[in-house]
Scaffold this motif. Structure first.
Motif, PDB file in Angstrom:
ATOM      1  N   LYS A  83       7.358   7.389  -4.743  1.00  0.00           N
ATOM      2  CA  LYS A  83       7.503   7.569  -3.293  1.00  0.00           C
ATOM      3  C   LYS A  83       6.893   6.398  -2.543  1.00  0.00           C
ATOM      4  O   LYS A  83       7.410   5.960  -1.512  1.00  0.00           O
ATOM      5  CB  LYS A  83       6.835   8.872  -2.870  1.00  0.00           C
ATOM      6  CG  LYS A  83       7.159   9.301  -1.446  1.00  0.00           C
ATOM      7  CD  LYS A  83       6.608  10.677  -1.169  1.00  0.00           C
ATOM      8  CE  LYS A  83       6.989  11.150   0.235  1.00  0.00           C
ATOM      9  NZ  LYS A  83       8.422  11.378   0.377  1.00  0.00           N
ATOM     10  N   THR A  84       5.792   5.862  -3.087  1.00  0.00           N
ATOM     11  CA  THR A  84       5.149   4.709  -2.446  1.00  0.00           C
ATOM     12  C   THR A  84       6.020   3.467  -2.549  1.00  0.00           C
ATOM     13  O   THR A  84       6.225   2.738  -1.563  1.00  0.00           O
ATOM     14  CB  THR A  84       3.782   4.447  -3.096  1.00  0.00           C
ATOM     15  OG1 THR A  84       2.962   5.616  -2.957  1.00  0.00           O
ATOM     16  CG2 THR A  84       3.086   3.267  -2.441  1.00  0.00           C
ATOM     17  N   LEU A  85       6.542   3.208  -3.737  1.00  0.00           N
ATOM     18  CA  LEU A  85       7.371   2.011  -3.934  1.00  0.00           C
ATOM     19  C   LEU A  85       8.681   2.094  -3.163  1.00  0.00           C
ATOM     20  O   LEU A  85       9.293   1.068  -2.855  1.00  0.00           O
ATOM     21  CB  LEU A  85       7.647   1.802  -5.425  1.00  0.00           C
ATOM     22  CG  LEU A  85       6.409   1.521  -6.303  1.00  0.00           C
ATOM     23  CD1 LEU A  85       6.824   1.237  -7.740  1.00  0.00           C
ATOM     24  CD2 LEU A  85       5.587   0.363  -5.748  1.00  0.00           C
ATOM     25  N   GLU A  86       9.113   3.312  -2.861  1.00  0.00           N
ATOM     26  CA  GLU A  86      10.322   3.466  -2.053  1.00  0.00           C
ATOM     27  C   GLU A  86      10.158   2.870  -0.660  1.00  0.00           C
ATOM     28  O   GLU A  86      11.143   2.516  -0.001  1.00  0.00           O
ATOM     29  CB  GLU A  86      10.681   4.955  -1.911  1.00  0.00           C
ATOM     30  CG  GLU A  86      11.404   5.544  -3.092  1.00  0.00           C
ATOM     31  CD  GLU A  86      11.762   7.003  -2.853  1.00  0.00           C
ATOM     32  OE1 GLU A  86      11.114   7.641  -1.992  1.00  0.00           O
ATOM     33  OE2 GLU A  86      12.677   7.494  -3.505  1.00  0.00           O
ATOM     34  N   GLY A 145      -0.238  -7.337   0.572  1.00  0.00           N
ATOM     35  CA  GLY A 145      -0.480  -7.017   1.981  1.00  0.00           C
ATOM     36  C   GLY A 145       0.327  -5.864   2.520  1.00  0.00           C
ATOM     37  O   GLY A 145       0.624  -5.837   3.725  1.00  0.00           O
ATOM     38  N   GLN A 146       0.675  -4.901   1.678  1.00  0.00           N
ATOM     39  CA  GLN A 146       1.467  -3.750   2.114  1.00  0.00           C
ATOM     40  C   GLN A 146       0.536  -2.578   2.475  1.00  0.00           C
ATOM     41  O   GLN A 146       0.356  -1.635   1.712  1.00  0.00           O
ATOM     42  CB  GLN A 146       2.476  -3.354   1.042  1.00  0.00           C
ATOM     43  CG  GLN A 146       3.552  -4.377   0.814  1.00  0.00           C
ATOM     44  CD  GLN A 146       4.281  -4.696   2.110  1.00  0.00           C
ATOM     45  OE1 GLN A 146       4.728  -3.811   2.832  1.00  0.00           O
ATOM     46  NE2 GLN A 146       4.398  -5.995   2.397  1.00  0.00           N
ATOM     47  N   LYS A 147      -0.063  -2.673   3.660  1.00  0.00           N
ATOM     48  CA  LYS A 147      -1.047  -1.671   4.084  1.00  0.00           C
ATOM     49  C   LYS A 147      -0.410  -0.294   4.305  1.00  0.00           C
ATOM     50  O   LYS A 147      -1.006   0.723   3.997  1.00  0.00           O
ATOM     51  CB  LYS A 147      -1.739  -2.146   5.360  1.00  0.00           C
ATOM     52  CG  LYS A 147      -2.608  -3.376   5.161  1.00  0.00           C
ATOM     53  CD  LYS A 147      -3.308  -3.742   6.464  1.00  0.00           C
ATOM     54  CE  LYS A 147      -4.203  -4.955   6.272  1.00  0.00           C
ATOM     55  NZ  LYS A 147      -4.901  -5.342   7.518  1.00  0.00           N
ATOM     56  N   SER A 148       0.790  -0.276   4.850  1.00  0.00           N
ATOM     57  CA  SER A 148       1.429   1.022   5.124  1.00  0.00           C
ATOM     58  C   SER A 148       1.740   1.769   3.827  1.00  0.00           C
ATOM     59  O   SER A 148       1.529   2.983   3.732  1.00  0.00           O
ATOM     60  CB  SER A 148       2.704   0.827   5.938  1.00  0.00           C
ATOM     61  OG  SER A 148       3.628   0.008   5.247  1.00  0.00           O
ATOM     62  N   ALA A 149       2.247   1.051   2.830  1.00  0.00           N
ATOM     63  CA  ALA A 149       2.530   1.685   1.545  1.00  0.00           C
ATOM     64  C   ALA A 149       1.231   2.123   0.871  1.00  0.00           C
ATOM     65  O   ALA A 149       1.157   3.202   0.257  1.00  0.00           O
ATOM     66  CB  ALA A 149       3.303   0.729   0.639  1.00  0.00           C
ATOM     67  N   LEU A 150       0.204   1.289   0.979  1.00  0.00           N
ATOM     68  CA  LEU A 150      -1.088   1.631   0.407  1.00  0.00           C
ATOM     69  C   LEU A 150      -1.666   2.871   1.075  1.00  0.00           C
ATOM     70  O   LEU A 150      -2.207   3.773   0.417  1.00  0.00           O
ATOM     71  CB  LEU A 150      -2.050   0.449   0.563  1.00  0.00           C
ATOM     72  CG  LEU A 150      -3.463   0.631  -0.014  1.00  0.00           C
ATOM     73  CD1 LEU A 150      -3.402   0.863  -1.512  1.00  0.00           C
ATOM     74  CD2 LEU A 150      -4.318  -0.581   0.313  1.00  0.00           C
TER      75      LEU A 150
END
Length: 683
Positions: A83-86, A145-150
Motif C-alpha cells: 500500500k505504501t509503494l502504491e 525523500g518520500q515523506k508522504s509515503a513514509l
C-alpha cells in the motif's frame, strides 16, 4: 495462487482499508520457514563476481526482531508495504528499486527493476524478517525523500498496533458472559451460549400479540415487507441504499436481546468474521458514559478513558476518510439528558471539550465525526430521539423464533437431558412457549430450572404456575429500572407507578383494547418515559393510516403482561386500599355496612366477571389473580404490600371456590380455565 493474484484478492473492496492477520500467507513462501531466515539469506544466490562485499552494505539494527509487536504479521507487513509503494510514481518506484539493488544486491539474483511491485515485496519478505522489511522500506523512502509515503507507512503501523491492542481489550470485556442474570454464575465463552434473535429491516412492528386464549389482531400497520437480517448485515461494506447515511437506530422492546446482539457484532469484528471494512470499533454504552454528565469532555477523551491504547492515535485518524470507525452507543433509553436538536449549537471538533448532552446531540445530527459509522440501540421511544432531517436507518429486534428458543436452551443448559426436559416443559405450556420469544424470559426460565435441578435433581418437578415467571419478569425489569435508570426511586413510588399502570391495563381490558394513542396517554397521570423507557413494561410504535399521517401508539410489552398487571392491580388495590375492583358499582353503597370485608369476596367477584365474559378476555386475569396468591409469589411481592395477608386459610377457600364452580358446570366451555386456576394454586 500467484503473488499477484494473492495481492489482488487481499485488496478487494471489502478489505482494501484494513491490515489484518490471516491464517494463510499472502506471499509465495511458507510463513513458518521464511520468517526464520537470517539476514541476507536468499533462495537463489548470484555468482561471486556479482555479489558486493557485505561490509559495504548499510547495516540493519540487530535489535529490530527483539522489539517485535504481536500485531506485525506476514499479512499486515505484505499489505502495508504494498500500500505504501502504491503511493509512489513510476519514477519514484524505480528509485526505490535502484537503491535496493545498490545497497542489498545479494538479496536478488536479477535486478529488482524487472520485478513488479508485488513480486518485489514478496522477495523482501523472503529475504528479511518482518521488522527488517519494514525498517528497510522506511530507510529507502527516507533516502528518496518520500515523506508522504513514509508517513503513510508509519500511520498503518500505528493503526495496526492500536487495533491489535483494542481487540485484546474488547475480547476480554465481551468474550465471556455469565449464565445467570445476577452475573454471579460461571462465565462461559459468549459463542457457546449466544443465539441470534430475529432482526428485521423494518421497525414499528408493534408487540407480539400471539395469545393462548384470545385472538388479537396485529397492533401495527407496517405494510413494508420485512427482510430478515443478522448482525453482520447492519453496516454492509457495500450499501444498496446510501440515503440512510452512517446512522443506524436499533430498537426493540425490553428483554428482546439488543445488548447481546451488540456483543455478537463486537466479537465478530474482533475475530474478523464481519465488518472487515471497519478499522476501529468503539463500544460506548450510555450506562458507562453517564459518568461524564456535568463535566466538560471531548469524544476523544471519552474513547481514551475507556480504551487507553488509543492514545497512540493521531487526530487525523479520527477524521480521515481512509480510516473507518464504528461507534456503538448501547442503551440510549438509559440516557436522561434532553435531546434538544433545535437549540444546542453545532460542534465538529472531536477534541473540543463540551457537555455530554452536546456530544450526544451532535452525534445524532451527524455533525461530529461525520465520516464514522454509528449504531444506537434503544427501547422504543415515545418521543423522537432523532431529528426528522437526519438520514438514518431503523431496524428492529423481534426476539426468538421457535427454533431459536430451542437452540437457546440447548446451548444454555450444558446437560442434554436437562435441556430436553426444559424444552418439553415450556412446550407443554403454550403461554410460556409464546413468552419465550423474549430472550430475557428464556433466561429467567433457564435460571429457575437450573436452580431446581441443582437442588432437587434432574427428575424434579418443574413449576406448574406461569404466574411465577411473570412476577420474575416484572421484578427483573423494575429492578433494572431502579439500578440503572432511577436509583433514588423509593418503593412507595414504585408501588404507585404499578398501581397506575395496572389501573390502565384494567380499564383497557374493560374496553377490549390492547393499545392506546399518544393523545389518550396525555390524559393519564402516568409518565410515558416511566412506562415505555424506564420500566420496559410498555412499548411504543408508529401507525401510518394515511400516506402523510402517522400516529403514535402505546401498548403493553405483551397482551398477557397487560392481564398480569390487571391482576396485580386488583390484589394491591384490595390489600393496600381495601378496594375490590371487580365489585359491581351497585354494591358500593352497601360496602360500608359490612365490617371486615373478606378477601375471598374479591375472588368471587373476579370469578363471576370472568365467567360472564364469553370472549374470555378476563380468563388470564383470573389465572394470574389466583397465581399471585400462592406463597411463592407472595414472597416475591412482599415489598409492594402495606398490610399482611388477612386470610390464613386462603388457599383452601380459593380451591373450594373453584371446585364448586366446576361442579356446578354452568359454564362448561370455561371449565378449562377454571382448572388452570387450580394449577396456579398448586392444587
Amino acid at each position: 495462487m500467484s503473488p499477484a493474484q494473492s495481492y489482488k484478492s487481499m485488496t478487494s473492496e471489502e478489505n482494501s482499508d484494513e491490515m489484518r492477520d490471516e491464517d494463510r500467507s499472502p506471499t509465495r513462501y511458507k510463513q513458518e520457514t521464511s520468517i526464520q531466515r537470517g539476514f541476507h539469506q536468499s533462495v537463489e544466490v548470484k555468482s561471486k563476481d556479482d555479489v558486493s562485499d557485505p561490509s559495504d552494505e548499510p547495516e540493519i539494527n540487530e535489535n529490530l526482531n527483539k522489539i517485535k509487536h504481536p500485531s506485525v504479521t506476514v499479512a499486515f507487513t505484505f499489505k502495508a508495504i504494498c500500500k505504501t509503494l502504491e503511493q509512489l510514481s513510476d519514477f519514484q518506484l524505480l528509485q526505490f528499486k535502484s537503491i535496493l539493488w545498490k545497497d542489498y544486491p545479494q538479496s536478488f539474483n536479477i535486478p529488482p527493476q524487472t520485478l513488479d511491485m508485488v513480486d518485489l515485496v514478496d522477495r523482501l519478505l523472503e529475504c528479511y524478517s518482518l521488522e527488517e522489511s519494514l525498517h528497510l522500506t522506511r530507510t529507502i523512502l527516507t533516502k528518496i525523500g518520500q515523506k508522504s509515503a513514509l508517513e503513510l507507512l508509519e500511520t498503518l503501523c500505528i493503526r495496526n498496533e492500536v487495533r491489535y491492542e483494542l481487540c485484546q481489550s474488547l475480547r476480554k470485556i465481551y468474550g465471556e458472559v455469565s449464565e445467570d442474570l445476577a452475573m454471579e454464575g460461571e462465565k462461559r465463552p459468549f459463542d457457546d451460549v449466544f443465539v441470534c434473535p430475529t432482526i428485521t429491516s423494518t421497525s414499528n412492528n408493534g408487540p407480539n400479540t400471539e395469545h393462548e386464549v384470545l385472538t388479537i389482531e396485529k397492533l401495527h400497520s407496517n405494510s413494508k415487507p420485512a427482510k430478515m437480517l443478522t448482525t453482520r448485515d447492519i453496516f454492509p461494506s457495500k450499501s444498496d441504499d446510501v440515503r440512510y447515511g452512517n446512522l443506524v437506530f436499533f430498537t426493540g422492546v425490553a428483554g428482546s436481546g439488543k445488548s447481546m446482539a451488540v456483543r455478537r457484532l463486537i466479537l465478530d469484528w474482533v475475530e474478523e468474521r464481519s465488518h472487515k471494512h471497519v478499522d476501529f470499533l468503539f463500544p460506548l454504552p450510555f450506562r458507562d458514559i453517564k459518568q461524564f454528565e456535568g463535566k466538560e469532555v471531548s469524544i476523544v477523551d471519552m474513547i481514551q478513558t475507556f480504551y487507553p491504547e488509543t492514545a497512540k492515535l493521531r487526530r487525523k485518524d479520527f477524521s480521515n476518510e481512509d480510516c473507518k470507525i464504528l461507534f456503538i452507543f448501547d442503551g440510549l433509553d438509559e440516557y436522561n439528558g434532553e435531546l434538544d436538536f433545535h437549540n444546542i449549537s453545532y460542534i465538529i471538533d472531536e477534541i473540543c471539550s463540551v457537555s455530554l448532552q452536546k456530544i450526544v446531540v451532535n452525534l445524532m445530527r451527524g455533525r461530529l465525526l461525520y465520516r464514522s459509522l454509528f449504531l444506537v440501540t434503544s427501547r422504543p421511544q415515545v418521543k423522537g430521539c432523532i431529528p426528522w432531517d437526519t438520514s438514518h436507518k431503523r431496524i428492529e429486534m423481534r426476539g426468538f423464533s421457535d427454533p431459536e428458543k430451542d437452540e437457546y436452551f440447548k446451548k444454555r443448559l450444558k446437560d442434554a437431558d436437562q435441556a430436553a426436559r426444559v424444552i418439553a416443559y415450556i412446550s407443554s405450556y403454550k403461554t410460556l412457549r409464546i413468552m419465550c420469544h423474549l430472550p430475557l424470559f428464556c433466561s429467567l426460565v433457564a435460571d429457575e430450572c437450573e436452580r431446581i435441578f441443582r437442588e432437587q435433581g434432574i427428575q424434579a418437578e418443574l413449576p406448574k404456575s406461569i404466574t411465577y415467571m411473570y412476577t420474575k419478569l416484572m421484578l427483573t425489569l423494575m429492578r433494572q429500572h431502579r439500578k440503572f435508570r432511577a436509583p433514588d426511586r423509593t418503593p412507595e413510588e414504585e408501588r404507585n407507578f404499578l398501581m397506575k399502570l395496572g389501573k390502565l391495563a384494567f380499564d383497557m381490558l374493560e374496553k377490549d383494547s390492547f393499545k392506546i394513542t399518544k393523545y389518550q396517554w396525555t390524559d393519564l397521570d402516568i409518565s410515558d418515559r416511566e412506562a415505555v423507557i424506564n420500566s420496559g413494561l410498555c412499548t411504543q410504535y408508529l401507525v401510518a393510516p394515511f400516506v402523510l399521517h402517522q400516529e403514535e401508539y402505546v401498548s403493553f410489552l405483551h397482551p398477557t403482561m397487560q392481564e398480569y398487571l390487571t391482576a396485580l392491580y386488583a390484589i394491591l388495590s384490595y390489600r393496600n386500599l381495601g378496594k375490590n375492583i371487580f365489585e359491581q358499582p351497585t354494591k358500593n353503597k352497601f360496602k360500608a355496612m359490612f365490617k371486615g370485608h373478606k378477601e375471598m369476596e374479591m375472588y368471587k367477584c373476579a370469578v363471576e366477571k370472568s365467567l360472564l365474559c364469553e370472549d374470555g378476555k378476563f380468563d388470564f386475569v383470573l389465572r394470574f389473580l389466583f397465581g399471585l396468591s400462592a406463597q411463592t409469589n407472595q414472597d416475591l411481592l412482599e415489598s409492594l404490600y402495606t398490610s399482611p395477608l388477612k386470610c390464613p386459610n386462603f388457599i383452601e377457600e380459593a380451591t373450594a371456590l373453584i371446585m364448586k364452580k366446576i361442579r356446578e358446570n354452568q359454564y362448561p366451555n370455561r371449565t378449562s380455565n377454571l382448572q388452570q386456576c387450580l394449577v396456579e394454586l398448586d392444587f
